[in-house]
Design a protein around this motif. Structure first.
Motif, short mmCIF file in Angstrom:
data_model
loop_
_atom_site.label_atom_id
_atom_site.label_comp_id
_atom_site.label_asym_id
_atom_site.label_seq_id
_atom_site.Cartn_x
_atom_site.Cartn_y
_atom_site.Cartn_z
N MET A 165 0.81 -1.22 0.00
CA MET A 165 0.00 0.00 0.00
C MET A 165 0.85 1.27 0.00
SD MET A 165 -2.96 -1.16 2.69
CE MET A 165 -4.01 0.26 2.43
N ALA A 240 -5.97 7.93 4.34
CA ALA A 240 -6.00 7.39 2.98
C ALA A 240 -5.93 8.50 1.95
CB ALA A 240 -7.26 6.56 2.79
N HIS A 241 -6.70 9.57 2.15
CA HIS A 241 -6.70 10.67 1.19
C HIS A 241 -5.35 11.40 1.20
CE1 HIS A 241 -10.79 10.42 -0.26
NE2 HIS A 241 -11.23 10.30 0.98
N ALA A 244 -2.89 9.30 -0.67
CA ALA A 244 -3.18 9.28 -2.11
C ALA A 244 -2.59 10.50 -2.83
CB ALA A 244 -4.69 9.25 -2.34
N PRO A 247 1.15 8.82 -3.67
CA PRO A 247 1.21 7.35 -3.60
C PRO A 247 2.54 6.82 -4.10
CG PRO A 247 -0.08 8.04 -5.50
CD PRO A 247 0.21 9.28 -4.72
N LEU A 253 -2.32 1.75 -3.90
CA LEU A 253 -2.88 3.10 -3.83
C LEU A 253 -2.71 3.83 -5.15
CD1 LEU A 253 -4.12 3.80 -1.10
CD2 LEU A 253 -2.38 5.55 -0.84
N GLU A 267 -12.33 5.17 -0.60
CA GLU A 267 -12.28 4.96 0.85
C GLU A 267 -12.58 3.51 1.22
OE1 GLU A 267 -13.58 9.50 2.16
OE2 GLU A 267 -14.98 7.84 2.48
N THR A 269 -12.27 0.85 -0.65
CA THR A 269 -11.22 -0.05 -1.13
C THR A 269 -10.01 0.03 -0.21
OG1 THR A 269 -12.00 0.21 -3.41
CG2 THR A 269 -9.79 -0.70 -3.11
N PHE A 270 -9.67 1.22 0.26
CA PHE A 270 -8.59 1.36 1.24
C PHE A 270 -8.94 0.55 2.50
CE2 PHE A 270 -6.17 3.21 4.67
CZ PHE A 270 -4.94 3.51 4.10
N ALA A 274 -6.68 -2.35 4.11
CA ALA A 274 -6.07 -2.00 5.40
C ALA A 274 -6.62 -2.85 6.54
CB ALA A 274 -6.31 -0.52 5.71
#
Length: 435
Positions: A165, A240-241, A244, A247, A253, A267, A269-270, A274
């Motif tokens: 990731m 996550a954002h 991104a 990445p 990612l 979100e 999918t993260f 995770a």
């Protein structure tokens, strides 16, 4: 005497699993009413639900998982418990796990490149080296008295996920904490440890600043907030954002960013990688090792011949499925196991029951790595067959091989403590000592 409804409902109650998967009850249900109506009584602050059909035979479980046109992952998502609000259901439906073809296929294609045979081969050497290092570091603890195999097993899946990731090393503890928050929500003793801000990256510290407080996780009516909701995981999605925006090249990612996912799809999918990507190993390795140590003859055979590791791992997955069950929702009237199912009915397939079906597995309650074929359903089936199954196998094999060969002969040193969950087949503690 036929089972009464209260006895049947035990397969729903999380507290049942604190004592172990109720295999005797699942066996009786599979033999007498292989598709059986189960009630959902209130559990603590969680309200009662409408009930569901439990599916217990191997053939029926496979049929449900392979037939998304009739048994949908999308209509009601895939947890037994219904989302609390229409907005929460709409958000859950954006997750790949909770979609049906063709939308599911579109999302799966975007991230599948990270799990091709070639991609897994490129990760294998690093995984094996990490597993060896983790076990090597555990030897002094064992020499001092005892070692907790749950703690030992927790490192490798988080390390591997961070690699694929693009999560920096200093933030790996966040991945573990988010998994604890989601996996342990039915267990009042399973708490999430917040890492110290000083040890995190700037991105990690920013996420920690928006971590939900205890009061944020309770609704105005006193009911708890769904642990998989946006509100409960605000810090994870903020992280996550942030990640991104820069990445790592070639990471999952990066593929998600390039794949044109919506904000909600990104979100969820993260979340899937995770948290859900962590669950199989966190549950499967300690549970599999307990199964192995409970069968000393098989344990000693593995120590003497590590080439048996792949077969042992497959039997671990069958004998101790990391996930107990998964839900689908009926899209149209159907007959299954002699029962008439109607549109909107919940259907819950029990991997734990299917994996002990004597129609497929002779002597199913025996831990027997030398089975002629091992058609377990621990990674699911159909379009939702686990995308990371081969990566999970590589990690399990590496860690099990190291525990079996790089440590002295082990024995269980105290009562294992199980996770209270009707979904995750997990352990909270597995102390062992040298024989």
């Amino acid at each position: 005497m036929p089972l009464d409804q209260e006895q049947v409902n035990r397969i729903f109650l999380p507290a049942t699993y604190a004592e172990g998967v109720p295999y005797a009850l699942l066996r009786e249900l599979r033999e007498t009413t292989p598709v059986r109506r189960v009630e959902e009584p209130a559990v603590g602050d969680w309200p009662a639900g409408p009930g569901y059909w439990a599916v217990l035979r191997h053939a029926d479980v496979r049929h449900v998982l392979r037939t998304p046109a009739t048994y949908s992952s999308h209509l009601g998502a895939t947890q037994i418990r219904d989302p609390d609000t229409a907005a929460e259901l709409a958000f859950a439906r954006t997750m790949m796990l909770n979609q049906d073809p063709p939308d599911h296929s579109r999302l799966r294609r975007i991230v599948a490149a990270a799990f091709t045979p070639r991609a897994v081969r490129e990760l294998t050497a690093g995984i094996e080296e990490r597993a060896a290092a983790v076990v090597r570091a555990a030897r002094p603890l064992l020499a001092e008295g005892s070692l907790d195999l749950v703690r030992l097993a927790a490192d490798l899946p988080v390390w591997t996920l961070a690699r694929i990731m693009g999560v920096p090393e200093e933030d790996r503890g966040l991945l573990a904490g988010w998994a604890d928050r989601v996996i342990g929500y039915q267990d009042s003793d399973q708490s999430e440890a917040a890492p110290a801000p000083s040890g995190l990256s700037g991105l990690g510290r920013a996420a920690l600043a928006v971590r939900p407080r205890a009061e944020d996780l309770v609704r105005p009516d006193g009911r708890p907030v769904n642990p998989r909701s946006r509100a409960a995981l605000a810090d994870m999605f903020a992280y996550a954002h942030g990640l991104a925006r820069r990445p790592a090249a070639g990471s999952i990612l990066a593929r998600m960013v390039e794949g044109g996912l919506t904000e909600e799809e990104f979100e969820t999918t993260f979340f899937l990688f995770a948290v859900a990507g962590n669950e199989t190993l966190r549950n499967g390795v300690p549970g599999g090792l307990l199964s192995l140590l409970s069968h000393p003859e098989e344990y000693r055979r593995l120590r003497a011949d590590p080439s048996r590791t792949p077969a042992v791992v497959e039997e671990m997955l069958r004998y101790w499925p990391p996930v107990i069950d998964f839900r689908r929702t009926v899209t149209q009237e159907a007959e299954l196991g002699g029962q008439l199912l109607r549109r909107g009915d919940k259907v819950v397939v029990y991997h734990a029951a299917a994996n002990r079906d004597p129609a497929v597995f002779p002597d199913p309650d025996r831990f027997h790595p030398d089975r002629d074929g091992n058609d377990h359903v621990s990674f699911g089936d159909g379009p939702h067959f686990c995308l990371g199954a081969q990566l999970a196998r590589v990690q399990m094999r590496a860690l099990v091989r190291e525990v079996a060969t790089a440590l002295p002969e082990l024995e269980v040193a105290g009562e294992p403590v199980r996770l209270v969950s009707n979904f995750q087949n997990g352990l909270k503690s597995l102390p062992v000592q040298a024989c």
